[in-house]
Scaffold this motif. Structure first.
Motif, PDB file in Angstrom:
ATOM      1  N   ARG A  71     -51.612  53.256  33.301  1.00  0.00           N
ATOM      2  CA  ARG A  71     -52.719  54.209  33.349  1.00  0.00           C
ATOM      3  C   ARG A  71     -53.891  53.532  34.042  1.00  0.00           C
ATOM      4  O   ARG A  71     -54.114  52.337  33.868  1.00  0.00           O
ATOM      5  N   ALA A  72     -54.611  54.292  34.825  1.00  0.00           N
ATOM      6  CA  ALA A  72     -55.834  53.790  35.461  1.00  0.00           C
ATOM      7  C   ALA A  72     -56.950  54.768  35.129  1.00  0.00           C
ATOM      8  O   ALA A  72     -56.782  55.980  35.284  1.00  0.00           O
ATOM      9  N   ASN A  73     -58.088  54.262  34.654  1.00  0.00           N
ATOM     10  CA  ASN A  73     -59.174  55.126  34.196  1.00  0.00           C
ATOM     11  C   ASN A  73     -60.485  54.756  34.901  1.00  0.00           C
ATOM     12  O   ASN A  73     -60.923  53.619  34.846  1.00  0.00           O
ATOM     13  N   ASP A  74     -61.092  55.755  35.557  1.00  0.00           N
ATOM     14  CA  ASP A  74     -62.342  55.518  36.298  1.00  0.00           C
ATOM     15  C   ASP A  74     -63.591  55.625  35.415  1.00  0.00           C
ATOM     16  O   ASP A  74     -64.686  55.258  35.854  1.00  0.00           O
ATOM     17  N   ASP A  75     -63.437  56.170  34.227  1.00  0.00           N
ATOM     18  CA  ASP A  75     -64.546  56.293  33.257  1.00  0.00           C
ATOM     19  C   ASP A  75     -65.858  56.760  33.894  1.00  0.00           C
ATOM     20  O   ASP A  75     -66.901  56.124  33.753  1.00  0.00           O
ATOM     21  N   GLY A  76     -65.785  57.873  34.621  1.00  0.00           N
ATOM     22  CA  GLY A  76     -67.012  58.465  35.165  1.00  0.00           C
ATOM     23  C   GLY A  76     -67.397  57.985  36.559  1.00  0.00           C
ATOM     24  O   GLY A  76     -68.298  58.542  37.184  1.00  0.00           O
ATOM     25  N   PRO A  78     -66.609  57.565  40.675  1.00  0.00           N
ATOM     26  CA  PRO A  78     -65.905  58.478  41.592  1.00  0.00           C
ATOM     27  C   PRO A  78     -64.391  58.254  41.531  1.00  0.00           C
ATOM     28  O   PRO A  78     -63.937  57.120  41.344  1.00  0.00           O
ATOM     29  N   THR A  79     -63.628  59.339  41.670  1.00  0.00           N
ATOM     30  CA  THR A  79     -62.167  59.282  41.545  1.00  0.00           C
ATOM     31  C   THR A  79     -61.554  58.156  42.375  1.00  0.00           C
ATOM     32  O   THR A  79     -61.859  58.013  43.556  1.00  0.00           O
ATOM     33  N   ASN A  80     -60.706  57.385  41.715  1.00  0.00           N
ATOM     34  CA  ASN A  80     -59.953  56.282  42.343  1.00  0.00           C
ATOM     35  C   ASN A  80     -60.817  55.136  42.877  1.00  0.00           C
ATOM     36  O   ASN A  80     -60.359  54.327  43.679  1.00  0.00           O
ATOM     37  N   SER A  81     -62.075  55.080  42.433  1.00  0.00           N
ATOM     38  CA  SER A  81     -62.933  53.986  42.920  1.00  0.00           C
ATOM     39  C   SER A  81     -62.923  52.788  41.968  1.00  0.00           C
ATOM     40  O   SER A  81     -63.426  51.726  42.298  1.00  0.00           O
ATOM     41  N   ALA A  82     -62.336  52.959  40.767  1.00  0.00           N
ATOM     42  CA  ALA A  82     -62.384  51.878  39.772  1.00  0.00           C
ATOM     43  C   ALA A  82     -61.004  51.581  39.185  1.00  0.00           C
ATOM     44  O   ALA A  82     -60.479  50.483  39.330  1.00  0.00           O
ATOM     45  N   GLY A  83     -60.434  52.575  38.503  1.00  0.00           N
ATOM     46  CA  GLY A  83     -59.149  52.362  37.821  1.00  0.00           C
ATOM     47  C   GLY A  83     -58.031  51.911  38.743  1.00  0.00           C
ATOM     48  O   GLY A  83     -57.317  50.946  38.451  1.00  0.00           O
ATOM     49  N   MET A  84     -57.882  52.587  39.892  1.00  0.00           N
ATOM     50  CA  MET A  84     -56.785  52.233  40.803  1.00  0.00           C
ATOM     51  C   MET A  84     -56.981  50.870  41.472  1.00  0.00           C
ATOM     52  O   MET A  84     -56.027  50.112  41.613  1.00  0.00           O
ATOM     53  N   PRO A  85     -58.199  50.500  41.893  1.00  0.00           N
ATOM     54  CA  PRO A  85     -58.374  49.137  42.412  1.00  0.00           C
ATOM     55  C   PRO A  85     -58.046  48.062  41.359  1.00  0.00           C
ATOM     56  O   PRO A  85     -57.509  47.011  41.692  1.00  0.00           O
ATOM     57  N   ILE A  86     -58.351  48.363  40.080  1.00  0.00           N
ATOM     58  CA  ILE A  86     -57.998  47.421  39.002  1.00  0.00           C
ATOM     59  C   ILE A  86     -56.474  47.360  38.870  1.00  0.00           C
ATOM     60  O   ILE A  86     -55.881  46.286  38.802  1.00  0.00           O
TER      61      ILE A  86
END
Length: 204
Positions: A71-76, A78-86
């Protein structure tokens, strides 16, 4: 043969906190070894108490060795700017049963989507670099059933084949639960299956 792989990489213990700064924004990175989704919630709640004044607690995790869930979560953000890079860094380090969390404090300067992707990726990379990565074997579990009189022959094979005893019940009817590396599992199953007055069952 891809199926014959019976090891995986994970991290030994939670990593030390890392800090990445970008234009007055602060990104704190953490990596945790996990075995289930419940542990994800526990670690996030813990970090939210420590960083109660932060703006975002973004994370990604991966569980499993053969059946993968993630699971990847951006927590507010912009979409795919946080969770997916992690998550990309979890894949890059080829680790599983791992949670990586990046906590962001907004410093008054917006970074834009590109800047956020770069910051979250870098912080996740730093967190994983800071963790001790270990290799573990994928183990399968069997329960062996036998009468007490057959104890010696069962124990001899367990010792010969270097099987790990997970649990045992020694009475008139005995049960021993053992663990073996995936690549040896079929052989172990066949050996015990062919023994007189001994039965074996695969555990999930």
């Amino acid at each position: 043969m891809a199926d014959s792989k019976d090891t995986y990489k994970t991290i030994l213990t939670p990593s030390e906190e890392v800090l990445f700064k970008e234009k007055n924004n602060k990104f704190f990175g953490y990596a945790f070894p996990i075995t289930n989704e419940e542990e994800v919630k526990i670690q996030l709640e813990h970090l939210k108490k420590i960083h109660f004044s932060a703006r975002h607690w973004c994370y990604a995790y991966q569980l499993g060795t053969e059946k993968i869930s993630f699971r990847a979560n951006d927590d507010g953000e912009p979409t795919n700017s946080a969770g997916m890079p992690i998550y990309g860094q979890i894949q890059s380090f080829e680790v599983t049963n791992v949670l990586v969390v990046v906590v962001r404090y907004f410093g008054g300067v917006k970074l834009g989507v590109g800047g956020l992707i770069s910051a979250y990726k870098t912080t996740a990379q730093m967190a994983l670099e800071n963790a001790e990565i270990i290799e573990k074997t994928i183990d399968l579990y069997y329960t062996i059933f036998f009468d007490y009189k057959n104890m010696n022959k069962v124990m001899r094979i367990i010792k010969e084949k270097n099987l790990e005893i997970v649990s045992q019940k020694m009475e008139l009817n005995c049960e021993i639960k053992v663990a073996t590396r995936k690549k040896n599992a079929e052989t172990i199953f066949d050996i015990f299956s062919s023994l007189f007055e001994v039965s074996i069952k695969k555990e999930n």
